[in-house]
Design a protein around this motif. Structure first.
Motif, short mmCIF file in Angstrom:
data_model
loop_
_atom_site.label_atom_id
_atom_site.label_comp_id
_atom_site.label_asym_id
_atom_site.label_seq_id
_atom_site.Cartn_x
_atom_site.Cartn_y
_atom_site.Cartn_z
N VAL A 13 62.77 -31.31 36.05
CA VAL A 13 61.61 -30.77 35.33
C VAL A 13 61.21 -31.72 34.20
O VAL A 13 60.02 -32.00 33.99
N PHE A 14 62.20 -32.24 33.49
CA PHE A 14 61.93 -33.17 32.38
C PHE A 14 61.15 -34.39 32.87
O PHE A 14 60.16 -34.80 32.26
N TRP A 15 61.58 -35.01 34.00
CA TRP A 15 60.91 -36.21 34.49
C TRP A 15 59.49 -35.92 34.96
O TRP A 15 58.59 -36.73 34.77
N VAL A 16 59.28 -34.75 35.55
CA VAL A 16 57.92 -34.36 35.94
C VAL A 16 57.04 -34.21 34.70
O VAL A 16 55.90 -34.68 34.66
N VAL A 17 57.58 -33.58 33.66
CA VAL A 17 56.82 -33.40 32.42
C VAL A 17 56.51 -34.77 31.80
O VAL A 17 55.38 -35.00 31.33
N VAL A 18 57.46 -35.69 31.80
CA VAL A 18 57.21 -37.05 31.27
C VAL A 18 56.06 -37.69 32.05
O VAL A 18 55.16 -38.30 31.46
N GLY A 19 56.09 -37.58 33.37
CA GLY A 19 55.01 -38.14 34.19
C GLY A 19 53.66 -37.53 33.86
O GLY A 19 52.66 -38.25 33.73
N LEU A 20 53.61 -36.22 33.71
CA LEU A 20 52.36 -35.55 33.39
C LEU A 20 51.85 -35.92 32.00
O LEU A 20 50.64 -36.09 31.79
N ILE A 21 52.76 -36.08 31.05
CA ILE A 21 52.36 -36.51 29.70
C ILE A 21 51.78 -37.91 29.74
O ILE A 21 50.79 -38.21 29.06
N LEU A 22 52.37 -38.79 30.53
CA LEU A 22 51.82 -40.15 30.66
C LEU A 22 50.39 -40.12 31.19
O LEU A 22 49.53 -40.84 30.69
N VAL A 23 50.15 -39.31 32.20
CA VAL A 23 48.79 -39.19 32.74
C VAL A 23 47.85 -38.66 31.68
O VAL A 23 46.75 -39.20 31.46
N TRP A 24 48.26 -37.62 30.99
CA TRP A 24 47.42 -37.00 29.96
C TRP A 24 47.11 -37.98 28.83
O TRP A 24 45.96 -38.12 28.41
N ARG A 25 48.14 -38.67 28.32
CA ARG A 25 47.96 -39.59 27.19
C ARG A 25 47.17 -40.84 27.58
O ARG A 25 46.58 -41.48 26.73
N SER A 26 47.17 -41.19 28.85
CA SER A 26 46.50 -42.42 29.27
C SER A 26 44.99 -42.25 29.44
O SER A 26 44.28 -43.23 29.65
N GLN A 27 44.50 -41.03 29.34
CA GLN A 27 43.08 -40.79 29.58
C GLN A 27 42.17 -41.59 28.65
O GLN A 27 41.07 -41.97 29.04
N SER A 28 42.61 -41.85 27.44
CA SER A 28 41.78 -42.60 26.50
C SER A 28 42.19 -44.07 26.40
O SER A 28 41.66 -44.80 25.57
N ALA A 29 43.09 -44.51 27.26
CA ALA A 29 43.57 -45.89 27.21
C ALA A 29 42.62 -46.84 27.94
O ALA A 29 41.75 -46.42 28.71
N HIS A 30 42.79 -48.11 27.70
CA HIS A 30 42.08 -49.16 28.42
C HIS A 30 42.33 -48.97 29.92
O HIS A 30 43.44 -48.61 30.32
N PRO A 31 41.33 -49.18 30.77
CA PRO A 31 41.51 -48.94 32.21
C PRO A 31 42.72 -49.65 32.83
O PRO A 31 43.40 -49.09 33.69
N SER A 32 43.01 -50.87 32.39
CA SER A 32 44.17 -51.58 32.92
C SER A 32 45.47 -50.86 32.54
O SER A 32 46.38 -50.75 33.36
N LEU A 33 45.54 -50.40 31.31
CA LEU A 33 46.73 -49.69 30.86
C LEU A 33 46.84 -48.33 31.54
O LEU A 33 47.94 -47.84 31.80
N ARG A 34 45.69 -47.75 31.87
CA ARG A 34 45.70 -46.46 32.55
C ARG A 34 46.34 -46.60 33.94
O ARG A 34 47.10 -45.74 34.38
#
Length: 105
Positions: A13-34
């Motif tokens: 569950v922890f690793w899935v949450v980490v993955g989802l947080i990465l997706v959420w936090r990357s929404q405002s990142a540079h497209p390459s970093l996304r």
């Protein structure tokens, strides 16, 4: 439920949450970093699968395929880490370079 099973399920569950947080936090990142964030998020979510298997087998190295599965996930995550830092430096350099405008008299 044995303690190691509960721990592995919680870890999944922890690793899935980490993955989802990465997706959420990357929404405002540079497209390459996304793109890197999406690759890392997918790797974390796939890595959660190893914990689900571990919960059934009780060991991270049995069956042998699970050891390979863990190794591949680790390699993917390390590749994402180095890819991220490489892109971060490249983006920082591009943003600090003065624009090269050639003018004619």
């Amino acid at each position: 439920m044995p303690m190691h099973t509960a721990f592995n399920l919680g870890e999944a569950v922890f690793w899935v949450v980490v993955g989802l947080i990465l997706v959420w936090r990357s929404q405002s990142a540079h497209p390459s970093l996304r793109r890197v964030a999406y690759a890392a998020a997918a790797s974390f979510i796939v890595f959660a699968g190893t914990d689900l298997i571990e919960a059934r087998t009780g060991a991270w190295y049995q069956p042998t395929g699970l050891l390979v599965y863990n190794a591949v996930c680790l390699i993917l995550l390390l590749a994402c880490y180095f890819w991220y830092h490489s892109l971060k430096k490249s983006i920082a350099v591009r943003q600090t370079e003065p624009s090269k405008v050639e003018g004619r008299l």
